[in-house]
Design an enzyme around this catalytic site. Structure first.
Site, mmCIF file in Angstrom:
data_model
loop_
_atom_site.group_PDB
_atom_site.id
_atom_site.type_symbol
_atom_site.label_atom_id
_atom_site.label_comp_id
_atom_site.label_asym_id
_atom_site.label_seq_id
_atom_site.Cartn_x
_atom_site.Cartn_y
_atom_site.Cartn_z
ATOM 1 C CB THR A 40 -12.263 -6.572 2.961
ATOM 2 O OG1 THR A 40 -11.922 -5.211 2.776
ATOM 3 C CG2 THR A 40 -11.111 -7.268 3.631
ATOM 4 C CE LYS A 94 -10.646 -3.321 5.474
ATOM 5 N NZ LYS A 94 -9.769 -3.839 4.448
ATOM 6 C CB SER A 96 -9.344 -9.739 0.955
ATOM 7 O OG SER A 96 -9.333 -9.843 2.365
ATOM 8 C CB ALA A 99 -1.860 -2.208 -2.889
ATOM 9 C CG ASN A 155 -7.495 -9.313 6.786
ATOM 10 O OD1 ASN A 155 -6.908 -9.577 7.828
ATOM 11 N ND2 ASN A 155 -7.246 -8.216 6.095
ATOM 12 C CD1 TRP A 160 -2.561 1.634 2.256
ATOM 13 C CD2 TRP A 160 -2.884 1.376 0.058
ATOM 14 N NE1 TRP A 160 -3.618 2.432 1.873
ATOM 15 C CE2 TRP A 160 -3.837 2.295 0.535
ATOM 16 C CE3 TRP A 160 -2.880 1.052 -1.307
ATOM 17 C CZ2 TRP A 160 -4.778 2.912 -0.303
ATOM 18 C CZ3 TRP A 160 -3.826 1.671 -2.146
ATOM 19 C CH2 TRP A 160 -4.753 2.583 -1.636
ATOM 20 N N GLY A 218 -11.032 3.169 2.691
ATOM 21 C CA GLY A 218 -12.058 2.836 1.706
ATOM 22 C C GLY A 218 -11.658 1.622 0.900
HETATM 23 N N1 LIG Z 1 -2.377 -3.657 0.580
HETATM 24 C C1 LIG Z 1 -3.520 -3.001 0.439
HETATM 25 O O1 LIG Z 1 -4.212 -3.175 -0.550
HETATM 26 C C2 LIG Z 1 -3.980 -2.046 1.491
HETATM 27 C C3 LIG Z 1 -4.965 -1.124 1.169
HETATM 28 C C4 LIG Z 1 -5.402 -0.227 2.153
HETATM 29 C C5 LIG Z 1 -4.847 -0.265 3.409
HETATM 30 N N2 LIG Z 1 -3.887 -1.186 3.689
HETATM 31 C C6 LIG Z 1 -3.307 -1.161 5.027
HETATM 32 O O2 LIG Z 1 -2.007 -0.617 4.926
HETATM 33 C C7 LIG Z 1 -1.170 -1.156 5.960
HETATM 34 C C8 LIG Z 1 0.078 -1.720 5.334
HETATM 35 O O3 LIG Z 1 -0.314 -2.829 4.554
HETATM 36 P P1 LIG Z 1 0.485 -3.326 3.275
HETATM 37 O O4 LIG Z 1 -0.492 -4.067 2.459
HETATM 38 O O5 LIG Z 1 1.225 -2.213 2.650
HETATM 39 O O6 LIG Z 1 1.486 -4.351 3.952
HETATM 40 P P2 LIG Z 1 2.399 -5.453 3.263
HETATM 41 O O7 LIG Z 1 2.030 -6.770 3.805
HETATM 42 O O8 LIG Z 1 2.387 -5.275 1.783
HETATM 43 O O9 LIG Z 1 3.822 -5.062 3.802
HETATM 44 C C9 LIG Z 1 4.161 -5.233 5.133
HETATM 45 C C10 LIG Z 1 4.958 -4.037 5.569
HETATM 46 O O10 LIG Z 1 5.319 -4.217 6.920
HETATM 47 C C11 LIG Z 1 6.683 -3.881 7.072
HETATM 48 N N3 LIG Z 1 7.194 -4.586 8.245
HETATM 49 C C12 LIG Z 1 7.344 -5.911 8.426
HETATM 50 N N4 LIG Z 1 7.852 -6.161 9.651
HETATM 51 C C13 LIG Z 1 8.001 -4.939 10.243
HETATM 52 C C14 LIG Z 1 8.465 -4.531 11.510
HETATM 53 N N5 LIG Z 1 8.881 -5.406 12.415
HETATM 54 N N6 LIG Z 1 8.481 -3.205 11.792
HETATM 55 C C15 LIG Z 1 8.055 -2.304 10.871
HETATM 56 N N7 LIG Z 1 7.596 -2.640 9.656
HETATM 57 C C16 LIG Z 1 7.580 -3.948 9.339
HETATM 58 C C17 LIG Z 1 7.309 -4.293 5.780
HETATM 59 O O11 LIG Z 1 8.523 -3.624 5.569
HETATM 60 C C18 LIG Z 1 6.241 -3.821 4.806
HETATM 61 O O12 LIG Z 1 6.391 -2.458 4.557
HETATM 62 C C19 LIG Z 1 -2.033 -2.200 6.685
HETATM 63 O O13 LIG Z 1 -2.594 -1.620 7.815
HETATM 64 C C20 LIG Z 1 -3.133 -2.515 5.688
HETATM 65 O O14 LIG Z 1 -4.322 -2.946 6.311
HETATM 66 C C21 LIG Z 1 -3.423 -2.061 2.759
#
Ligand SMILES: NC(=O)c1ccc[n+]([C@@H]2O[C@H](COP(=O)([O-])OP(=O)(O)OC[C@H]3O[C@@H](n4cnc5c(N)ncnc54)[C@H](O)[C@@H]3O)[C@@H](O)[C@H]2O)c1
Length: 332
Positions: A248, A191, A254, A140, A256, A11, A136
């Site tokens: 989701t 969610k 997703s 990604a 989850n 994201w 929303g």
């Molecule tokens: N991926 C999506 O489509 C999406 C969309 C909207 C919101 N989100 C939210 O965004 C947030 C990030 O999700 P994502 O999908 O980018 O995650 P991801 O699973 O793609 O990546 C995990 C992230 O966590 C980091 N990480 C791992 N271990 C860590 C540690 N010990 N300390 C700090 N960072 C660490 C990694 O470097 C990486 O940046 C989450 O809360 C998710 O719910 C994701």
């Protein structure tokens, strides 16, 4: 504008690219020094967002202080459970009037705080009016491929929402605004717990009826928690509520839902998480909800069964039977 993206997961990387393409000066912070060098060298996030080029103009760093210095907007895209430890190093940083924008979706274990609560707890120097949240239905994988997407930015300070709207919006990404920060954050976090249940149902082999029932009864549970926390009811009918819940609970993207599906097929949570390299926030949030609902005295039967399946080894079929045979009641 000068923008820091704190977290280079799928994201954070997607939004960093979007913001750069919208004409902003973007710095992307990755917590792992070695992976930060890899991202810099190959300009592709192989691990979390494969096949998408990161423009050379996006600065990539492992230095947190450098990342947040002199920025107009600081975006938090680090998974919820890692936020507190990750940002301890900049605890006393002077953020001035920068907008702190949360795009992560979860509730912290131990404190039961949403991300804005965690930020206010870590950074005593920041004011709540400077915090905003963007949430929303926005996988990604789809935003990175420029698939039309609509989200909402919420903050007590609506002027900050207007800035975020302008900076993030483009012809494929539309941002609405709201003053309900609590409701918007809760919708995004909760969610994920309901998505685990629709995954479990699919994994067991239940049908469309079950999924629809879980989504509609799920939003009722989310709203009950929201109302107790002074969120606005209409927020849950919007993009960060039912919108994000639908995507989701039904999407192949997703994680989850995926975790739930594997549980429904009979795998153990430990085994699933060992293989899952990406974060599934709903797993930890289910635990927070168990304690939060108890504290708020809110009835959340579906989310409570998720907690028992994930953490108490309860059989999903038994959980389903218990949900279906509860005392009959009015819908509203
Ligand atoms: N991926 C999506 O489509 C999406 C969309 C909207 C919101 N989100 C939210 O965004 C947030 C990030 O999700 P994502 O999908 O980018 O995650 P991801 O699973 O793609 O990546 C995990 C992230 O966590 C980091 N990480 C791992 N271990 C860590 C540690 N010990 N300390 C700090 N960072 C660490 C990694 O470097 C990486 O940046 C989450 O809360 C998710 O719910 C994701």
């Amino acid at each position: 504008m000068k923008i820091a993206m704190l977290g280079a997961g799928g994201w954070g990387t997607t939004l960093a690219i979007l913001l750069q393409e919208n004409g902003n000066d973007v710095t992307l912070w990755e917590f792992n020094a070695e992976y930060s060098r890899t991202l810099n060298q190959f300009r592709e996030n192989f691990y979390y967002l494969p096949d998408i080029k990161i423009p050379s103009q996006v600065k990539i760093t492992n230095n947190l202080t450098e990342a947040v210095s002199r920025k107009d907007i600081i975006v938090i895209s680090t998974p919820t459970q890692f936020i507190r430890n990750s940002f301890a190093e900049i605890q006393n940083f002077n953020f001035g009037n920068s907008i702190i924008l949360n795009v992560s979706k979860g509730i912290e274990n131990k404190t039961n705080l949403t991300v804005s609560g965690i930020l206010l707890d870590i950074f005593k120097q920041i004011e709540k009016k400077n915090i905003a949240c963007l949430s929303g239905p926005s996988h990604a994988e789809e935003v990175a491929r420029k698939i039309p997407t609509a989200v909402v930015c919420a903050s007590e300070n609506i002027e900050n929402c207007k800035i975020v709207q302008k900076v993030f919006s483009n012809k494929n990404f539309r941002v609405y605004r709201s003053d309900d920060l609590t409701g918007t954050e809760l919708g995004g976090a909760l969610k994920n717990v309901i998505a685990i249940t629709t995954g479990i149902a699919d994994g067991i082999g239940f049908g469309d009826n079950t999924r629809a029932a879980l989504i509609t009864r799920g939003i009722q549970e989310i709203m009950r928690i929201g109302k107790k926390m002074n969120a606005r009811e209409e927020t849950f009918y919007g993009l960060s509520g039912i919108g994000d819940l639908i995507v989701t609970c039904t999407s192949k993207h997703s994680r989850n839902r995926f975790v739930g599906e594997e549980i429904g097929k009979g795998r153990s949570l430990k085994e699933i998480l060992k293989d899952l390299k990406k974060v599934a926030e709903g797993v930890a949030t289910a635990k927070s909800v168990h304690f939060l609902s108890e504290k708020l005295n809110v009835e959340v039967p579906i989310m409570e069964q998720v907690y028992k399946i994930l953490y108490k080894g309860k059989n999903p079929l038994k959980a389903t039977e218990e949900l279906m045979t509860r005392k009959l009641k009015e819908e509203y």
